[in-house]
Design a protein around this motif. Structure first.
Motif, PDB file in Angstrom:
ATOM      1  N   ALA A 137       0.824  -1.202   0.000  1.00 31.73           N
ATOM      2  CA  ALA A 137       0.000   0.000   0.000  1.00 31.73           C
ATOM      3  C   ALA A 137       0.859   1.253   0.000  1.00 31.73           C
ATOM      4  O   ALA A 137       1.967   1.269   0.540  1.00 31.73           O
ATOM      5  N   LEU A 138       0.351   2.286  -0.611  1.00 28.13           N
ATOM      6  CA  LEU A 138       0.999   3.594  -0.549  1.00 28.13           C
ATOM      7  C   LEU A 138       0.867   4.150   0.865  1.00 28.13           C
ATOM      8  O   LEU A 138      -0.076   3.791   1.585  1.00 28.13           O
ATOM      9  N   PRO A 139       1.782   5.031   1.266  1.00 32.56           N
ATOM     10  CA  PRO A 139       1.735   5.555   2.637  1.00 32.56           C
ATOM     11  C   PRO A 139       0.397   6.209   3.008  1.00 32.56           C
ATOM     12  O   PRO A 139      -0.049   6.116   4.153  1.00 32.56           O
ATOM     13  N   GLN A 140      -0.279   6.840   2.059  1.00 32.08           N
ATOM     14  CA  GLN A 140      -1.539   7.519   2.357  1.00 32.08           C
ATOM     15  C   GLN A 140      -2.762   6.607   2.275  1.00 32.08           C
ATOM     16  O   GLN A 140      -3.879   7.054   2.503  1.00 32.08           O
ATOM     17  N   ALA A 141      -2.572   5.340   1.978  1.00 30.69           N
ATOM     18  CA  ALA A 141      -3.695   4.397   1.876  1.00 30.69           C
ATOM     19  C   ALA A 141      -4.278   4.106   3.252  1.00 30.69           C
ATOM     20  O   ALA A 141      -3.567   4.031   4.250  1.00 30.69           O
ATOM     21  N   LYS A 142      -5.596   3.944   3.265  1.00 27.23           N
ATOM     22  CA  LYS A 142      -6.282   3.526   4.489  1.00 27.23           C
ATOM     23  C   LYS A 142      -6.139   2.012   4.628  1.00 27.23           C
ATOM     24  O   LYS A 142      -5.863   1.323   3.643  1.00 27.23           O
ATOM     25  N   PRO A 143      -6.331   1.474   5.820  1.00 29.86           N
ATOM     26  CA  PRO A 143      -6.230   0.017   5.984  1.00 29.86           C
ATOM     27  C   PRO A 143      -7.124  -0.723   4.974  1.00 29.86           C
ATOM     28  O   PRO A 143      -8.291  -0.384   4.798  1.00 29.86           O
TER      29      PRO A 143
END
Length: 109
Positions: free
Chosen positions: A90-96
């Motif tokens: 996941a990208l750093p700004q992705a939510k769980p």
């Protein structure tokens, strides 16, 4: 017809990246059919290093929510997604739980 752009990262491991690309040279037929059945007309995935960029041309009735519902009910899609998560991160700004993130269009000629 609409176009969407999404992005995701791969794990920084050349062996895993090679495997990921091999899977995408021979995508399972059930995956291709599910993509088409959801209203996606055309799809491209590009890679630069570990960054993936995907474009999707979709029919007017396409909905990410409907596709997610379809995918959740399809065991083959779930198997594919679990396998792909071996290679993706996941990208750093992705939510769980988020994988591919929708990109904002900032320019159109």
């Amino acid at each position: 017809m609409k176009t969407y752009a999404l992005t995701l990262d791969l794990k920084n491991d050349e062996k895993l990246i090679d495997e990921y690309e091999r899977y995408h040279k021979a995508v399972w037929p059930e995956i291709k059919q599910s993509i088409l059945d959801s209203g996606i007309i055309d799809m491209h995935i590009y890679r630069l290093g570990t960054r993936l960029f995907m474009t999707m041309q979709v029919e007017d009735h396409f909905s990410f929510a409907y596709k997610a519902t379809m995918d959740a009910k399809n065991p083959k899609i779930q198997e594919w997604e679990e396998l792909m998560w071996t290679y993706q991160q996941a990208l750093p700004q992705a939510k769980p739980g988020e994988k591919w993130l929708l990109m904002k269009e900032i320019f159109k000629l």
